[in-house]
Design an enzyme around this catalytic site. Structure first.
Site, mmCIF file in Angstrom:
data_model
loop_
_atom_site.group_PDB
_atom_site.id
_atom_site.type_symbol
_atom_site.label_atom_id
_atom_site.label_comp_id
_atom_site.label_asym_id
_atom_site.label_seq_id
_atom_site.Cartn_x
_atom_site.Cartn_y
_atom_site.Cartn_z
ATOM 1 N NE ARG A 114 46.128 28.172 47.287
ATOM 2 C CZ ARG A 114 46.170 28.888 48.405
ATOM 3 N NH1 ARG A 114 45.435 28.558 49.443
ATOM 4 N NH2 ARG A 114 46.954 29.934 48.499
ATOM 5 C CD GLU A 164 52.384 25.776 47.701
ATOM 6 O OE1 GLU A 164 52.277 25.995 48.933
ATOM 7 O OE2 GLU A 164 52.777 26.641 46.891
ATOM 8 C CG HIS A 196 48.310 36.807 48.404
ATOM 9 N ND1 HIS A 196 47.809 38.051 48.714
ATOM 10 C CD2 HIS A 196 47.685 35.933 49.233
ATOM 11 C CE1 HIS A 196 46.923 37.932 49.698
ATOM 12 N NE2 HIS A 196 46.825 36.656 50.022
ATOM 13 C CG HIS A 206 50.401 33.182 47.956
ATOM 14 N ND1 HIS A 206 51.007 33.494 49.156
ATOM 15 C CD2 HIS A 206 49.221 32.603 48.272
ATOM 16 C CE1 HIS A 206 50.205 33.123 50.159
ATOM 17 N NE2 HIS A 206 49.131 32.557 49.648
ATOM 18 N NE ARG A 212 44.506 34.458 47.528
ATOM 19 C CZ ARG A 212 44.946 33.630 48.417
ATOM 20 N NH1 ARG A 212 45.836 32.727 48.076
ATOM 21 N NH2 ARG A 212 44.520 33.698 49.640
ATOM 22 C CD GLU A 222 41.505 33.850 53.601
ATOM 23 O OE1 GLU A 222 42.411 33.969 52.786
ATOM 24 O OE2 GLU A 222 41.496 32.993 54.499
ATOM 25 C CB SER A 282 58.857 18.634 58.847
ATOM 26 O OG SER A 282 59.613 19.816 58.665
HETATM 27 P P1 FAD Z 1 55.271 23.111 53.366
HETATM 28 O O1 FAD Z 1 54.511 23.556 54.517
HETATM 29 O O2 FAD Z 1 55.944 24.147 52.553
HETATM 30 O O3 FAD Z 1 56.383 22.074 53.863
HETATM 31 C C1 FAD Z 1 57.373 21.616 52.974
HETATM 32 C C2 FAD Z 1 58.431 20.905 53.789
HETATM 33 O O4 FAD Z 1 59.322 20.206 52.934
HETATM 34 C C3 FAD Z 1 59.303 21.844 54.615
HETATM 35 O O5 FAD Z 1 59.523 21.221 55.850
HETATM 36 C C4 FAD Z 1 60.603 21.911 53.808
HETATM 37 O O6 FAD Z 1 61.738 22.219 54.566
HETATM 38 C C5 FAD Z 1 60.673 20.476 53.298
HETATM 39 N N1 FAD Z 1 61.478 20.292 52.085
HETATM 40 C C6 FAD Z 1 61.354 20.925 50.888
HETATM 41 N N2 FAD Z 1 62.295 20.460 50.036
HETATM 42 C C7 FAD Z 1 63.011 19.505 50.699
HETATM 43 C C8 FAD Z 1 64.107 18.687 50.348
HETATM 44 N N3 FAD Z 1 64.695 18.745 49.159
HETATM 45 N N4 FAD Z 1 64.595 17.834 51.294
HETATM 46 C C9 FAD Z 1 64.040 17.770 52.531
HETATM 47 N N5 FAD Z 1 62.999 18.549 52.908
HETATM 48 C C10 FAD Z 1 62.489 19.395 51.998
HETATM 49 N N6 FAD Z 1 47.093 28.281 52.707
HETATM 50 C C11 FAD Z 1 45.888 28.210 53.327
HETATM 51 O O7 FAD Z 1 45.128 27.254 53.133
HETATM 52 N N7 FAD Z 1 45.528 29.211 54.190
HETATM 53 C C12 FAD Z 1 46.316 30.293 54.454
HETATM 54 O O8 FAD Z 1 45.964 31.145 55.238
HETATM 55 C C13 FAD Z 1 47.569 30.370 53.784
HETATM 56 N N8 FAD Z 1 48.384 31.447 53.985
HETATM 57 C C14 FAD Z 1 49.624 31.432 53.428
HETATM 58 C C15 FAD Z 1 50.496 32.483 53.721
HETATM 59 C C16 FAD Z 1 51.797 32.464 53.236
HETATM 60 C C17 FAD Z 1 52.738 33.590 53.559
HETATM 61 C C18 FAD Z 1 52.217 31.386 52.424
HETATM 62 C C19 FAD Z 1 53.619 31.342 51.891
HETATM 63 C C20 FAD Z 1 51.345 30.362 52.096
HETATM 64 C C21 FAD Z 1 50.048 30.373 52.594
HETATM 65 N N9 FAD Z 1 49.152 29.350 52.309
HETATM 66 C C22 FAD Z 1 47.936 29.312 52.930
HETATM 67 C C23 FAD Z 1 49.576 28.189 51.523
HETATM 68 C C24 FAD Z 1 49.911 27.045 52.477
HETATM 69 O O9 FAD Z 1 50.588 27.567 53.604
HETATM 70 C C25 FAD Z 1 50.780 25.979 51.824
HETATM 71 O O10 FAD Z 1 50.270 25.631 50.579
HETATM 72 C C26 FAD Z 1 50.833 24.744 52.692
HETATM 73 O O11 FAD Z 1 51.225 25.089 53.996
HETATM 74 C C27 FAD Z 1 51.811 23.742 52.105
HETATM 75 O O12 FAD Z 1 52.010 22.703 53.017
HETATM 76 P P2 FAD Z 1 52.978 21.520 52.602
HETATM 77 O O13 FAD Z 1 53.023 20.583 53.738
HETATM 78 O O14 FAD Z 1 52.580 21.005 51.281
HETATM 79 O O15 FAD Z 1 54.406 22.219 52.385
HETATM 80 C C1 SIN Z 2 46.003 34.848 53.069
HETATM 81 O O1 SIN Z 2 45.922 34.862 54.298
HETATM 82 O O2 SIN Z 2 45.672 35.795 52.352
HETATM 83 C C2 SIN Z 2 46.530 33.632 52.416
HETATM 84 C C3 SIN Z 2 45.462 32.632 52.327
HETATM 85 C C4 SIN Z 2 45.814 31.563 51.341
HETATM 86 O O3 SIN Z 2 46.818 31.625 50.645
HETATM 87 O O4 SIN Z 2 45.022 30.615 51.249
#
Ligand code: FAD
Ligand code: SIN
Length: 535
Positions: free
Chosen positions: A390, A379, A245, A355, A294, A117, A12
């Site tokens: 990336r 991701e 990171h 990261h 990065r 960035e 989610s």
């Molecule tokens: P997620 O947002 O991680 O969602 C995964 C979901 O899957 C969660 O709900 C989790 O609970 C669920 N899940 C996982 N395994 C299971 C399972 N076995 N069963 C059921 N549910 C499960 N990216 C940018 O572009 N800009 C930014 O500024 C940026 N800043 C960041 C800062 C931080 C601190 C971090 C950690 C990452 C950052 N990133 C940024 C990277 C970016 O946030 C992620 O790559 C992106 O949000 C991933 O989205 P997603 O939907 O793929 O996964």
């Molecule tokens: C950050 O805010 O430095 C994270 C950005 C990213 O991971 O894309």
């Protein structure tokens, strides 16, 4: 218990919820079930700070510049067609989430403020202070809750995808037409493993940072989706490209996981990397200095720490206008103060931390995986966008674009999918919780130590060999435990993390060159192989 739904979404975060919203809006006749292993809003998405990259200011930016920056950061290993597509569709996708209620900071003329960035040649990062991810997650969750055909089930841990294997057929990596029929999921409250059957399954389980000791990723990021696809014999690629990171907050008093991130946007706003003595060092490594991509900055910090015998390097923001840092980066300011550092008067100690994983489940431009009826975004995937490293703020964008493309593709084929009958319930060999949790917690710690010590920013053949030998042993012990013990999310996560550690390390062994995020001192030359694939 057996359930049927038209579409099963796993996860989610931004990928899962965007796909659910798009499908639910286009096809109100379909039933969409979202399973998520923690609360609805717990995800990597929620912690995103810097923002989302998209060409917005057409006077000072254009698609070619964003494409070139993405390819340059990725050391040219990106798929140019995918880069073009994501960059071009980006602005529309961002406008769409604004229409759904996501807010981004504006200036006094009511224009969106665009941050910068590392690796970006223009200002193109839309953001909501340093809480961009929190805001996007909030808006998406609210939008989902308004759509009656989406049902979100929290605290459901998906264990495995259901394929022909569960019908008693032999499935190998060369089996044609491996098909997904849904997934088995542990209801963490009832402790029962339930069967979810679906015409289409959409995987959006996010990253795997928790395989390392120091990571910016929250505890949910255990690579479950990648491990599930690997077990189901789907295609996985380029797992060696782990992004560290450069600037996680170093707090010598408390080394908790996750490490708190100090956004790259701070450097985009003028923050400068320095040594303890206040000397700038990035000019030795790249002409873009503190705003180089990065991989370059993280390696430079790692190198400076090692030669100087220091526990961290420093980020200096003391020259910012009074009040500017606290206003622009309120969450980071607060975290620094809690750690006993006042950014107004002291430099912020920073260290690299795991990261983002650039590799993952191979998808095409529509989000289709190598497994029939299984789509994915975010991701968990390898789409070809990021190449060997990336570009900052391109991952939220990637998730939006592929979730949208997948919703179109699924919309046009779901009516032809024939549901499979005869899927067995999960074989609940027993239902006890393990009585030796120490075996699980200790193996998890060991794995993180191995990955951090031997498969980090700088690699060598001997370190990788050590790592793989130890991971293989942990794998044997854990599979034994898995056969004899039953319902434990911690054990499921350990199993998945071991698979991730194995995939990263063995891919790193196969890539006999140094490029982007993969740096092996035994193979210093850049050769430029696009993919290391597990078929
Ligand atoms: P997620 O947002 O991680 O969602 C995964 C979901 O899957 C969660 O709900 C989790 O609970 C669920 N899940 C996982 N395994 C299971 C399972 N076995 N069963 C059921 N549910 C499960 N990216 C940018 O572009 N800009 C930014 O500024 C940026 N800043 C960041 C800062 C931080 C601190 C971090 C950690 C990452 C950052 N990133 C940024 C990277 C970016 O946030 C992620 O790559 C992106 O949000 C991933 O989205 P997603 O939907 O793929 O996964
Ligand atoms: C950050 O805010 O430095 C994270 C950005 C990213 O991971 O894309």
């Amino acid at each position: 218990m057996k359930h049927t739904t038209d579409i099963l979404v796993i996860g989610s975060g931004i990928g899962g919820l965007t796909f659910a919203i798009k499908m639910a809006t286009a096809r109100p006749d379909l039933k969409i079930t979202v399973l998520t292993k923690a609360s609805e809003t717990e995800s990597n998405t929620k912690y995103a700070q810097g923002g989302i990259a998209a060409v917005w200011d057409e006077n000072n930016d254009n698609f070619t510049k964003h494409e070139d920056d993405t390819m340059d950061a990725g050391a040219g290993l990106n798929d140019p067609e995918i880069v073009k597509m994501v960059v071009k569709e980006g602005p529309q996708r961002v406008k769409e989430i604004i229409d759904w209620g996501a807010r981004f900071d504006k200036d006094k003329d009511n224009e969106y403020q665009l941050g910068r960035e590392g690796g970006h040649s223009s200002n193109r990062v839309l953001h909501f202070k340093d809480l961009t991810g929190w805001e996007i997650q909030r808006a998406l969750a609210e939008k989902c809750n308004d759509l009656p055909n989406i049902r979100i089930l929290e605290h459901y841990f998906v264990l495995d995808l259901i394929t022909q294997h569960h019908l008693g057929r032999i499935v190998t990596r060369v089996t044609p037409d491996i098909t997904c029929y849904g997934a088995y999921a542990l209801n963490k409250k009832s402790k029962e493993i339930e069967t979810y059957l679906a015409k289409i399954t959409f995987l959006a389980t996010g990253g795997a940072g928790q395989v390392y000791k120091s990571t910016t990723n929250p505890v949910i990021a255990t690579g479950d989706g990648i491990a599930m696809v690997y077990r189901a014999k789907g295609r996985i690629a380029n797992m060696e490209f782990v992004q560290f990171h450069p600037t996680a907050l170093f707090d010598a008093r408390r080394r908790n996981s996750p490490d708190f991130l100090v956004s790259e946007a701070v450097r985009g706003h003028g923050g400068i990397l320095k040594t303890r003595d206040g000397e700038q060092f990035m000019d030795k490594y790249d002409k873009r200095k503190s705003l180089a991509p990065r991989d370059i900055v993280a390696r430079a910090i790692d190198h400076e720490m090692k030669v100087r015998g220091e526990e961290s390097m420093f980020l200096d923001v003391r020259h910012f206008e009074p009040g500017d840092f606290a206003t622009s980066f309120p969450t980071i300011n607060e975290a620094c103060l809690e750690a006993g550092i006042d950014p107004l008067t002291q430099m912020i100690p920073v260290v690299p931390a795991a990261h983002y994983i650039c590799g993952g489940v191979v998808i095409d431009h529509k989000g289709a995986t190598s497994i029939r009826n299984l789509y994915a975004a975010g991701e968990v995937t390898y789409s070809g966008l990021h190449g060997a490293n990336r570009l900052a703020s391109n991952s939220l964008l990637e998730a939006l674009v592929f979730a949208d493309n997948a919703s179109e593709a699924v919309g046009s084929m779901i009516d032809q999918v024939k549901p499979e009958t005869g899927i067995p319930l999960w074989n609940a060999k027993g239902t006890t919780e393990p009585d030796e949790m120490i075996l699980i917690t200790q193996s998890t710690k060991e794995l993180k130590e191995i990955m951090s010590s031997y498969v980090g920013i700088v690699r060598t053949n001997i370190r990788l060999k050590r790592a793989i030998d130890r991971i293989n042993l942990l794998n044997l012990e854990t599979e034994e435990l898995y056969k004899s013990t039953i319902v434990s999310p911690q054990l499921f996560e350990l199993r998945n993390l071991i698979k991730i550690g194995y995939l990263i390390t063995s891919s790193a062994q196969m890539r006999r060159e140094s490029i982007g995020l993969h740096f092996n001192t035994d193979y210093p030359d850049k050769l430029g192989f696009r993919e290391i694939t597990y078929k």
